[in-house]
Design an enzyme around this catalytic site. Sequence first.
Site, PDB file in Angstrom:
ATOM      1  N   ARG A  24     -30.698  21.294 -46.220  1.00  0.00           N
ATOM      2  CA  ARG A  24     -30.499  19.834 -45.850  1.00  0.00           C
ATOM      3  C   ARG A  24     -31.648  19.491 -44.909  1.00  0.00           C
ATOM      4  NH1 ARG A  24     -24.942  18.197 -47.582  1.00  0.00           N
ATOM      5  NH2 ARG A  24     -23.781  19.766 -47.951  1.00  0.00           N
ATOM      6  N   GLY A  80     -28.854   9.532 -46.794  1.00  0.00           N
ATOM      7  CA  GLY A  80     -29.233   9.571 -48.183  1.00  0.00           C
ATOM      8  C   GLY A  80     -30.787   9.386 -48.508  1.00  0.00           C
ATOM      9  N   ARG A 140     -21.286  13.317 -36.870  1.00  0.00           N
ATOM     10  CA  ARG A 140     -22.386  12.586 -36.323  1.00  0.00           C
ATOM     11  C   ARG A 140     -21.450  11.310 -36.123  1.00  0.00           C
ATOM     12  NH1 ARG A 140     -25.425  11.473 -41.840  1.00  0.00           N
ATOM     13  NH2 ARG A 140     -23.974  10.333 -43.118  1.00  0.00           N
ATOM     14  N   SER A 169     -43.077 -21.248 -18.676  1.00  0.00           N
ATOM     15  CA  SER A 169     -42.317 -20.578 -19.735  1.00  0.00           C
ATOM     16  C   SER A 169     -43.309 -20.185 -20.738  1.00  0.00           C
ATOM     17  CB  SER A 169     -41.472 -21.631 -20.447  1.00  0.00           C
ATOM     18  OG  SER A 169     -40.788 -21.176 -21.490  1.00  0.00           O
ATOM     19  N   LYS A 171     -28.059  16.542 -37.130  1.00  0.00           N
ATOM     20  CA  LYS A 171     -27.160  17.553 -37.805  1.00  0.00           C
ATOM     21  C   LYS A 171     -27.158  18.962 -37.437  1.00  0.00           C
ATOM     22  CE  LYS A 171     -27.617  17.050 -42.386  1.00  0.00           C
ATOM     23  NZ  LYS A 171     -26.572  16.611 -43.026  1.00  0.00           N
ATOM     24  N   CYS A 227     -39.714 -18.621 -24.239  1.00  0.00           N
ATOM     25  CA  CYS A 227     -38.928 -19.393 -25.143  1.00  0.00           C
ATOM     26  C   CYS A 227     -39.575 -19.171 -26.559  1.00  0.00           C
ATOM     27  CB  CYS A 227     -39.244 -20.859 -24.551  1.00  0.00           C
ATOM     28  SG  CYS A 227     -41.045 -21.336 -24.713  1.00  0.00           S
ATOM     29  N   TYR A 260     -35.253 -15.731 -17.181  1.00  0.00           N
ATOM     30  CA  TYR A 260     -34.568 -15.816 -18.240  1.00  0.00           C
ATOM     31  C   TYR A 260     -35.457 -15.705 -19.571  1.00  0.00           C
ATOM     32  CZ  TYR A 260     -36.930 -20.467 -18.833  1.00  0.00           C
ATOM     33  OH  TYR A 260     -37.803 -21.524 -18.921  1.00  0.00           O
ATOM     34  N   MET A 304     -33.280  11.144 -47.335  1.00  0.00           N
ATOM     35  CA  MET A 304     -34.061  12.624 -47.463  1.00  0.00           C
ATOM     36  C   MET A 304     -33.469  13.341 -48.256  1.00  0.00           C
ATOM     37  SD  MET A 304     -35.941  13.088 -43.940  1.00  0.00           S
ATOM     38  CE  MET A 304     -34.601  12.822 -42.952  1.00  0.00           C
ATOM     39  N   HIS A 351     -23.080   5.654 -51.157  1.00  0.00           N
ATOM     40  CA  HIS A 351     -24.319   5.339 -50.516  1.00  0.00           C
ATOM     41  C   HIS A 351     -24.386   3.525 -50.355  1.00  0.00           C
ATOM     42  CE1 HIS A 351     -28.517   3.807 -50.843  1.00  0.00           C
ATOM     43  NE2 HIS A 351     -28.938   4.742 -50.377  1.00  0.00           N
TER      44      HIS A 351
END
Length: 886
Positions: free
Chosen positions: A96, A105, A352, A777, A26, A844, A864, A107, A468
Amino acid sequence: MTKWVYSFGDGAAEGRADMKNLLGGKGANLAEMASLGLPVPPGLTITTEVCTYYYANGRKYPDTLESEVNLAIAKIEASVGAKFGDKDNPLLVSVRSGARVSMPGMMDTVLNLGLNDVTVEGLAANSENARFAWDSYRRFIQMYSDVVLGVDHYHFEELIEIHKEEKGVDLDTDLDADDWREIAQAFKAKTEEELGAPFPQDVREQLWGAIGAVFSSWQIDRAKVYRKLNNIPEDWGTAVNVQAMVFGNMGETSATGVAFTRDPSTGDNEYYGEYLINAQGEDVVAGIRTPQNLTKAAREAAGATAPSMEESMPEVFGELAAVFEKLENHYKDMQDIEFTVQRGKLWMLQTRSGKRTAKAALKIAVEMAADGLIDEKTAVMRVEPGALDQLLHPTLDPDAPRDVLTRGLPASPGAASGMVVFDADHAEQAAKEGKAVILCRIETSPEDIHGMHAAKGILTARGGMTSHAAVVARGMGRPCVSGAGQLRIDGKAGVMSCAGREVREGDIITIDGASGEVMVGEVKTLQPELAGDFAKLMEWADSYRKLKVRTNADTPNDTATAREFGAEGIGLCRTEHMFFEGERIIAVREMILAEDLAGRKAALEKLLPMQRGDFEEIFKIMRGLPVTIRLLDPPLHEFLPREEDEFEDVAKAIGADVKHLQRRAAELHEFNPMLGHRGCRLGITYPEIYEMQARAIFEAAIAVEKETGETVVPEIMIPLVATRKELGMLREVVEAAAAQVFEEKGHTVEYMVGTMIELPRAALQAGKIAVEADFFSFGTNDLTQTTIGISRDDAARFLDEYVKKDIFAQDPFVSIDQDGVGELVELGAERGRSTKPDLKLGICGEHGGDPASVEFCHRTGLDYVSCSPYRVPIARLAAAQAALKD
């Protein structure tokens, strides 16, 4: 000397947008907007470093902080021509929070700070609006008492309702200046009654009380829950922003609103938002009053009659639209904006990057790339991999019958069915018991965050599209219907009603976050279609990633689903899952309970054609892609009968006595089967089991190659190996079976033999084991269990506490423990490839679909990852982002 406070306003700022770590999101964006010349009320930002200092030093501040704040307040006073605490021309401020990432919402906030019994008269005289002044004062008393002094807000709501009843009016807007004056006095009396001390009149005391409350709110429960859910480190802290107040509640030429530069639900390139005339910002997001649409088109689409901002304030709306364009082009992303109109003048209070659904994120990223605002790499980085989960699950079948109870606002897309619950704690508990729940509230508050996360969907009677509930649900990917105004919800009685119908706690309902419909009962769903923006982004992601992405699949259905999601092979086919189907379990039990080799082989002969058929179907679907098949892994007792009738079925099939079979089953009992007679240990003691499975694999591969003409390359994986010798012996069993089948069929196929690295000893001995292996693997599910010494099935009882107390940053079964288990993976990879540089390496466990774990696998140099079918797209995108970060 450390600078603790940064000022902004009047077209200049000491901070910038890239200083979010220090100024919070902010504060950094307020500074940036001020530097861009946008109308931003002047203010100051106390840095996140103060928050860190505050907690490290027993909730005390740095010595120079107060003097820096006083200097910055003086700058604000000079800018607006008002003085903090002055009886004739008082400066009022908002206080704020502002963490480096958005925590909507979570804090605390205090508005209208600087009012007291004296300055309220000065505000009334200056504004020539006594009603506005006393309304602002009562709001301040209520908010400050709740946030800073700890007096529950319901006390104040009750006083307002009592006053309205006595006066015979329904709406807050029906109350005049005298009413608000009387209510303000009642509020002060209630605060003194609750605390035993009068409401503070010193404006400096008020300011420091609010600053302390914001810093303290970093550690309140709802903020902790939000940080945990969103992987936000505790040591980041929050900044505090103190800013000159501007007022949307100064009459019919004043307003306040929340807007997005694009639709955060769909991604459509059209303005989206809500506003309220003669209101303050908290009124919009708190759902206390139902807001009006921002644009005429949105109002018409919603069928609303209240005029849009575009219609009621056309000049200011035009200014706002110009700001939207400027901000989106500057930040190159969709913006979430808060604004206030004070007597016809527009003021920007926040911008934001807006939270959005996965569908919107895809559309916005792809369209911005197509328009040249961002490049393809930025588009790929812009979409959160985990958010794709929202797109990969069913939606309501449009042709399915539905019993519509009511309609609300389509606040967050997707559909969900579940049992009705009316409070967050119950939702969390029911979800832990495996129940699907819909959290139904009059309106949600930040305290409901844990229940919202546990629920499959959220329904509220109040609140708009930026309430909210809507914002948090979209961020979580939960379907949400808000503002279903015809619903009457009585949480204490456990019932909600609409148009004469009642729905009780525990009843099943369905909500559709795309249409706003609320339906009684469960409604049929359809599988998602993955095309358009999804396909384009995945195409870009695939062009950048280096990791291949396979799937964990044991059935033809799972295999086909994974192929549709872009899987490049199977990384784990668990053969034991096939044994539980139909009549197979009888043959498996017959094999286990047999007392000699001949008996086991007779049972295995029955299983052979079944296994072969399974593998043929999977090979056909994978069409030449690699398929890693793990030979039998779990302990044999898992397949044994438990009930009397199950023993009778086996006894009848093999002509044996039930009592004898029960005695044999008791002999196979193990005290710790996870570390018992399982995995390769079964193959060593009963090689005929692995011999049958290998034969089934090779016969299936040959049959499919002959039928389709496509190459089939099975990768046969030996589980739970701890020594080179185990793997060497079982490799010989597989190779002997291959040679025999090839000779019988007159046809050969390429194949590989490898192992799962799932024991610490195997990772440490990887250099030696690699002599016998074509691939490794890493089975990180069991490797996590055996490394940390935690049973995955029992860990839920205490792991939450470990995460809360920061012993583990995350559940190690969800995201790989990079410091411990990860080090063993790195060691195993390094030692394995020191023996065989071309050794194929994969993972895996379920970690293969966790974005942070995928990034770890990329850094470690694996070939992978393999994950469940629905997480394949998540892994593809995470792998691309990992490569781009390099």
